[in-house]
Scaffold this motif. Sequence first.
Motif, mmCIF file in Angstrom:
data_model
loop_
_atom_site.group_PDB
_atom_site.id
_atom_site.type_symbol
_atom_site.label_atom_id
_atom_site.label_comp_id
_atom_site.label_asym_id
_atom_site.label_seq_id
_atom_site.Cartn_x
_atom_site.Cartn_y
_atom_site.Cartn_z
ATOM 1 N N TYR A 32 -9.911 5.579 -3.436
ATOM 2 C CA TYR A 32 -9.377 4.832 -2.398
ATOM 3 C C TYR A 32 -10.276 4.135 -1.454
ATOM 4 O O TYR A 32 -11.325 4.556 -1.014
ATOM 5 C CB TYR A 32 -8.428 5.797 -1.526
ATOM 6 N N ALA A 50 -12.885 -0.726 8.080
ATOM 7 C CA ALA A 50 -12.415 -0.818 6.441
ATOM 8 C C ALA A 50 -13.681 -0.439 5.736
ATOM 9 O O ALA A 50 -14.698 -1.187 5.965
ATOM 10 C CB ALA A 50 -11.495 -1.507 5.813
ATOM 11 N N ALA A 97 -6.132 5.623 7.153
ATOM 12 C CA ALA A 97 -5.408 5.330 6.122
ATOM 13 C C ALA A 97 -6.147 5.016 4.734
ATOM 14 O O ALA A 97 -7.226 4.678 4.825
ATOM 15 C CB ALA A 97 -4.465 3.849 6.692
ATOM 16 N N ALA A 98 -5.391 5.372 3.731
ATOM 17 C CA ALA A 98 -5.902 5.130 2.484
ATOM 18 C C ALA A 98 -5.126 4.181 1.714
ATOM 19 O O ALA A 98 -3.964 4.497 1.695
ATOM 20 C CB ALA A 98 -6.123 6.576 1.562
ATOM 21 N N GLY A 99 -5.737 3.344 1.142
ATOM 22 C CA GLY A 99 -5.126 2.321 0.338
ATOM 23 C C GLY A 99 -5.793 1.834 -1.124
ATOM 24 O O GLY A 99 -7.028 2.446 -1.502
ATOM 25 N N SER A 106 -2.603 -3.490 7.449
ATOM 26 C CA SER A 106 -2.004 -2.311 7.395
ATOM 27 C C SER A 106 -0.874 -2.028 6.460
ATOM 28 O O SER A 106 -0.618 -0.967 5.839
ATOM 29 C CB SER A 106 -1.161 -1.858 8.747
ATOM 30 N N TYR A 109 -2.115 -0.112 2.792
ATOM 31 C CA TYR A 109 -2.492 0.995 2.897
ATOM 32 C C TYR A 109 -1.119 1.919 2.693
ATOM 33 O O TYR A 109 -0.073 1.740 3.081
ATOM 34 C CB TYR A 109 -3.232 1.406 4.254
ATOM 35 N N TRP A 112 -0.910 7.568 5.366
ATOM 36 C CA TRP A 112 -1.593 7.480 6.961
ATOM 37 C C TRP A 112 -1.682 8.911 7.631
ATOM 38 O O TRP A 112 -1.048 9.782 7.182
ATOM 39 C CB TRP A 112 -0.548 6.799 7.653
#
Length: 122
Positions: A32, A50, A97-99, A106, A109, A112
């Motif tokens: 991620y 990020a 946050a992970a995406g 936002s 992602y 959260w």
Amino acid sequence: QAQLVESGGGLVQAGGSLRLSCAASGLTFSNYYMGWFRQAPGKEREFVAAITRRFGGTVYADSVKGRFTLSRDNAKDTVYLQMNSLKPEDTALYYCAAGSTYSTNSRAYNFWGQGTQVTVSS
């Protein structure tokens, strides 16, 4: 179940420093991209920084560039945000946050944390 838990927020005087941590569980952390966002009451959620999945490439909002440093430790499933030279306008609830993409948006992602409050006094 993926979970992100932020810590390290608090009250600090202008010019001071804080280090935020975000510990991840329930996901393969190295898969991620990780981001930090912040939000003050009545305002939209704002991008902060990020980082890429493995090699530490970073991007910062202009408002924090040169003052904040983002890093990750994949062995510890943790991402850090070192904040120096803090200003009152940095006051906000900070979220990690992970995406699946490297993005300042936002919407990119998927997961959260609950947020950690940072308050900077003048």
